[in-house]
Write an enzyme that holds these catalytic residues in place. Structure first.
Site, PDB file in Angstrom:
ATOM      1  N   ARG A  60      19.371  17.010 -38.675  1.00 30.82           N
ATOM      2  CA  ARG A  60      19.654  15.962 -37.705  1.00 30.82           C
ATOM      3  C   ARG A  60      20.563  14.914 -38.329  1.00 30.82           C
ATOM      4  O   ARG A  60      20.646  14.793 -39.540  1.00 30.82           O
ATOM      5  CB  ARG A  60      18.361  15.282 -37.240  1.00 30.82           C
ATOM      6  CG  ARG A  60      17.532  16.117 -36.272  1.00 30.82           C
ATOM      7  CD  ARG A  60      16.289  15.374 -35.835  1.00 30.82           C
ATOM      8  NE  ARG A  60      15.545  14.909 -37.003  1.00 30.82           N
ATOM      9  CZ  ARG A  60      15.562  13.674 -37.466  1.00 30.82           C
ATOM     10  NH1 ARG A  60      16.260  12.729 -36.854  1.00 30.82           N
ATOM     11  NH2 ARG A  60      14.878  13.353 -38.544  1.00 30.82           N
ATOM     12  N   LYS A  70      14.033  17.027 -30.782  1.00 30.71           N
ATOM     13  CA  LYS A  70      13.713  15.652 -31.154  1.00 30.71           C
ATOM     14  C   LYS A  70      14.275  14.664 -30.127  1.00 30.71           C
ATOM     15  O   LYS A  70      13.806  13.528 -30.036  1.00 30.71           O
ATOM     16  CB  LYS A  70      14.204  15.341 -32.574  1.00 30.71           C
ATOM     17  CG  LYS A  70      13.325  16.003 -33.678  1.00 30.71           C
ATOM     18  CD  LYS A  70      11.897  15.504 -33.637  1.00 30.71           C
ATOM     19  CE  LYS A  70      11.023  15.648 -34.867  1.00 30.71           C
ATOM     20  NZ  LYS A  70      10.865  16.869 -35.587  1.00 30.71           N
ATOM     21  N   HIS A  76       3.849  12.063 -34.172  1.00 34.44           N
ATOM     22  CA  HIS A  76       4.592  13.061 -34.942  1.00 34.44           C
ATOM     23  C   HIS A  76       3.579  13.770 -35.834  1.00 34.44           C
ATOM     24  O   HIS A  76       3.376  13.396 -36.984  1.00 34.44           O
ATOM     25  CB  HIS A  76       5.678  12.366 -35.773  1.00 34.44           C
ATOM     26  CG  HIS A  76       6.608  13.311 -36.464  1.00 34.44           C
ATOM     27  ND1 HIS A  76       7.148  13.056 -37.693  1.00 34.44           N
ATOM     28  CD2 HIS A  76       7.100  14.513 -36.077  1.00 34.44           C
ATOM     29  CE1 HIS A  76       7.939  14.059 -38.044  1.00 34.44           C
ATOM     30  NE2 HIS A  76       7.926  14.955 -37.086  1.00 34.44           N
ATOM     31  N   SER A  88       9.034  14.722 -42.566  1.00 37.73           N
ATOM     32  CA  SER A  88       9.599  16.050 -42.757  1.00 37.73           C
ATOM     33  C   SER A  88       9.296  16.591 -44.160  1.00 37.73           C
ATOM     34  O   SER A  88       9.452  15.879 -45.151  1.00 37.73           O
ATOM     35  CB  SER A  88      11.111  15.989 -42.540  1.00 37.73           C
ATOM     36  OG  SER A  88      11.646  17.280 -42.596  1.00 37.73           O
ATOM     37  N   LYS A 128       3.202  19.551 -42.250  1.00 35.73           N
ATOM     38  CA  LYS A 128       2.590  19.643 -40.913  1.00 35.73           C
ATOM     39  C   LYS A 128       2.532  21.086 -40.425  1.00 35.73           C
ATOM     40  O   LYS A 128       1.486  21.585 -40.019  1.00 35.73           O
ATOM     41  CB  LYS A 128       3.380  18.808 -39.883  1.00 35.73           C
ATOM     42  CG  LYS A 128       3.291  17.318 -40.075  1.00 35.73           C
ATOM     43  CD  LYS A 128       4.039  16.564 -38.988  1.00 35.73           C
ATOM     44  CE  LYS A 128       5.512  16.872 -38.912  1.00 35.73           C
ATOM     45  NZ  LYS A 128       6.271  16.554 -40.134  1.00 35.73           N
ATOM     46  N   THR A 129       3.703  21.745 -40.463  1.00 37.21           N
ATOM     47  CA  THR A 129       3.764  23.111 -39.942  1.00 37.21           C
ATOM     48  C   THR A 129       2.966  24.059 -40.838  1.00 37.21           C
ATOM     49  O   THR A 129       2.157  24.864 -40.356  1.00 37.21           O
ATOM     50  CB  THR A 129       5.234  23.565 -39.828  1.00 37.21           C
ATOM     51  OG1 THR A 129       5.908  22.658 -38.947  1.00 37.21           O
ATOM     52  CG2 THR A 129       5.348  24.974 -39.282  1.00 37.21           C
ATOM     53  N   ASP A 183       4.157  19.958 -34.332  1.00 36.47           N
ATOM     54  CA  ASP A 183       5.033  18.805 -34.602  1.00 36.47           C
ATOM     55  C   ASP A 183       4.887  17.581 -33.698  1.00 36.47           C
ATOM     56  O   ASP A 183       5.090  16.472 -34.148  1.00 36.47           O
ATOM     57  CB  ASP A 183       6.492  19.273 -34.568  1.00 36.47           C
ATOM     58  CG  ASP A 183       7.452  18.340 -35.275  1.00 36.47           C
ATOM     59  OD1 ASP A 183       7.199  18.015 -36.444  1.00 36.47           O
ATOM     60  OD2 ASP A 183       8.444  17.930 -34.659  1.00 36.47           O
ATOM     61  N   ARG A 191      15.570  27.144 -41.421  1.00 30.40           N
ATOM     62  CA  ARG A 191      14.516  27.011 -40.409  1.00 30.40           C
ATOM     63  C   ARG A 191      14.358  28.273 -39.592  1.00 30.40           C
ATOM     64  O   ARG A 191      15.264  29.098 -39.506  1.00 30.40           O
ATOM     65  CB  ARG A 191      14.877  25.891 -39.425  1.00 30.40           C
ATOM     66  CG  ARG A 191      14.910  24.505 -40.008  1.00 30.40           C
ATOM     67  CD  ARG A 191      13.566  23.831 -39.797  1.00 30.40           C
ATOM     68  NE  ARG A 191      13.547  22.506 -40.388  1.00 30.40           N
ATOM     69  CZ  ARG A 191      12.523  21.663 -40.241  1.00 30.40           C
ATOM     70  NH1 ARG A 191      11.468  21.997 -39.531  1.00 30.40           N
ATOM     71  NH2 ARG A 191      12.548  20.487 -40.819  1.00 30.40           N
TER      72      ARG A 191
END
Ligand code: ATP
Ligand code: MN
Length: 536
Positions: A60, A201, A221, A239, A243-244, A258, A323
């Site tokens: 991003r 996002k 988030h 990031s 989390k994932t 997410d 990704r």
């Protein structure tokens, strides 16, 4: 290519000012995959997933994310270098240019939803220049049924034109690329960048504005999963903090990886219908769930693919931020629909590259609020000539780039939720142990998983001297033992073998925490201020 017949519907884009476009509406993943292979944009990999390159942008671009300043946003948005204002007239002119750019092209149009709780459902129409961006939208948003499509109500529009380049002087952007949200027009313009994460996002930012202001709902988030007894856990983190990775646990049902909302009646719901996982150094052994999800229909980004179609996950030649996106049902153990009951455990994930925060600690309500507002993780500086020094990075609510309102708006809601539910809050350091980045190493994933499981299974005892040590610098409660983890790993000081170095670095980080928190002090209660590190 017969299956589209199900969704045959003639879509005209003239109402958007896009003329003579050939519309490919609601194609299924295999058709999109095929188109990308045929036009040279993608390769089929050994597992059946499609691999594409997103172009110049492989992440991003937060400095090029704007919000149109209008009646709805003027007095609500927390303007600054995170939420950068954009002129309404310029937005309209840029939109017209994009419409002209997209005219006469072959475009990919998809209708989808955000928000798994039907009370919150948001209809999204995405118009993509590229087939692979449309596959991303298919994977990441909630997929409507045939009936849903017949009655589809479009609430928000995304115009996604990676090949369109803005002229900053005329168009009011910073550079060629941009992602601009207009709440009045209910439209997101994305141009000059092919990075797919901007699409998801963008909608996340929209919900982060709408839910608190219109629905008294806290957007987060975070990832979320649920145990056998229906107990929900949520994992906040910036990031790369896990989390994932950590929400994909075969013994728990995944709610989402997410973006979630926490409703006034204490339901947790996923905004999305898919996952977007980092694949750098991915291994089947360490992360079997994510590895297994990379099958037909999944979309790999910026990875290197060998002649024999095998993906080399260790290759960073394009980017570190490789990704994959896939629909959530590529994960075996999922919660359907993607909702959960009130959380019993909250984990704040941080990748502390100073290696000084305990790998797991329990937070008081004041500390929890303090750490939520702080949103700490660490960045590793450029690896040039082997010079590496971690840089503390603070991002309020563990997601400041996506939060249009002042951080305290979200923090107040979370604090109220924590009080109301009595949820346990843990701080997890998924970062370094045994020393800072360069000397120590990343915490073993199996230990982090064991610590989280012990917390979830209530195996970390009670907050008393026998079970916990209060960290002298950070004030957090550090368990002395944890099933499946050597005691020495639980004490960061012990892992360093260098008390002086450890305390010096811990003080340095505590000082950074305090410097960062200065701007929030005026808003913080006594209890929150008491949650700050006692030293530093
Ligand atoms: P984003 O918001 O960008 O999606 P994320 O919070 O979902 O980020 P992950 O995709 O889970 O982050 O990335 C965590 C990365 O760190 C993975 O590549 C994972 O393999 C790696 N990792 C290494 N050690 C650990 C650990 N102890 N705990 C969690 N992740 C770890
Ligand atoms: Mn993630």
């Amino acid at each position: 290519m017969a299956s589209t017949a199900l969704f045959t519907k003639t879509i005209s884009l003239s109402k958007y000012g896009i003329k003579n476009a050939t519309v490919q509406y609601q194609l299924d993943p295999q058709e999109l995959h095929q188109i990308c292979v045929e036009n040279g944009q993608g390769k089929t990999t050994a597992s059946g997933a499609l691999a594409i390159n997103t172009g110049k942008f492989t992440g991003r671009s937060p400095k090029d994310r704007f919000i149109v300043i209008d009646e709805l946003t003027r007095d609500e948005v927390w303007w600054g270098d995170i939420n950068i204002p954009f002129d309404k007239l310029k937005f309209n002119r840029l939109r017209e240019k994009i419409q002209t750019y997209l005219s006469d092209k072959k475009l990919f149009v998809r209708d989808a939803f955000a928000c798994a709780d039907p009370r919150y459902r948001l209809g999204i129409r995405v118009i993509n220049e590229h087939a692979w961006s449309n596959l991303f939208a298919h994977n990441m948003f909630l997929r409507p049924s045939k009936e849903d499509l017949e009655n589809f109500k479009e609430d928000w529009l995304i115009l996604n034109a990676p090949g369109f380049k803005a002229n900053p002087e005329i168009d009011g952007t910073r550079q060629e690329n941009f992602a601009i949200i207009s709440f009045e027009e209910k439209t997101i313009l994305i141009g000059g960048t092919g990075y797919t994460g901007e699409i998801k996002k963008g909608i996340f930012s929209v919900l982060n504005f709408l839910l608190p202001t219109q629905k008294s709902t806290l957007p987060m988030h975070c990832s979320a999963n649920v145990g056998e007894n229906g107990e929900t856990a949520i994992f906040f983190g910036l990031s790369g903090t896990g989390k994932t990775t950590l929400s994909a646990d075969p013994s728990r049902k995944l709610i989402g990886d997410d973006e979630h909302g926490w409703t006034p009646d204490n339901t947790i719901f996923n905004f999305e219908g898919g996952c977007y996982a980092k694949v750098i150094n991915l291994s089947e052994e360490q992360e079997p769930d994510i590895f297994g999800a990379i099958q037909k229909g999944a979309l790999l980004e910026n990875v290197s693919v060998a002649e024999n179609q095998e993906v080399d996950y260790t290759n960073t030649s394009i980017t570190q931020n490789t990704r994959v996106s896939y629909p959530i049902h590529h994960i075996n153990n999922i919660q359907i629909p993607s909702t959960g009951k009130k959380p019993t455990n909250i984990f704040f994930l941080t990748a502390d590259a100073f290696g000084v925060l305990p790998p797991i600690s329990k937070l008081t309500p004041g500390q929890a609020a303090y750490h939520f507002i702080s949103g700490y993780t660490a960045k590793i500086a450029g690896t040039e000539a082997g010079i590496t020094e971690p840089i503390p990075s603070f991002s309020a609510c563990f997601g400041a780039p996506f939060m249009p309102l002042h951080p305290t708006r979200y923090a107040e809601m979370l604090i109220a939720k924590m009080q109301e539910t009595g949820v346990n809050v843990w701080l997890i350091n998924t970062g370094w142990t045994g020393g800072p980045y360069g000397i120590g190493k990343r915490m073993a994933l199996k230990y982090t998983r064991a610590m989280i499981n012990a917390a979830l299974d209530n195996k970390l005892g009670e907050i008393n001297h026998e079970d916990y040590h209060i960290h002298s610098v950070f004030g957090v409660a550090q368990p002395r033992t944890c099933p499946g983890v050597p005691d020495s790993v639980l004490s960061p000081r012990q892992t360093w073998n260098n008390d002086e170095g450890y305390y010096k670095t811990a003080h340095k980080l505590a000082t950074a925490f305090k410097a960062n928190f200065k701007k929030y002090e005026a808003y913080a209660s006594e209890a929150i201020l008491n949650g700050q590190p006692p030293l530093g």
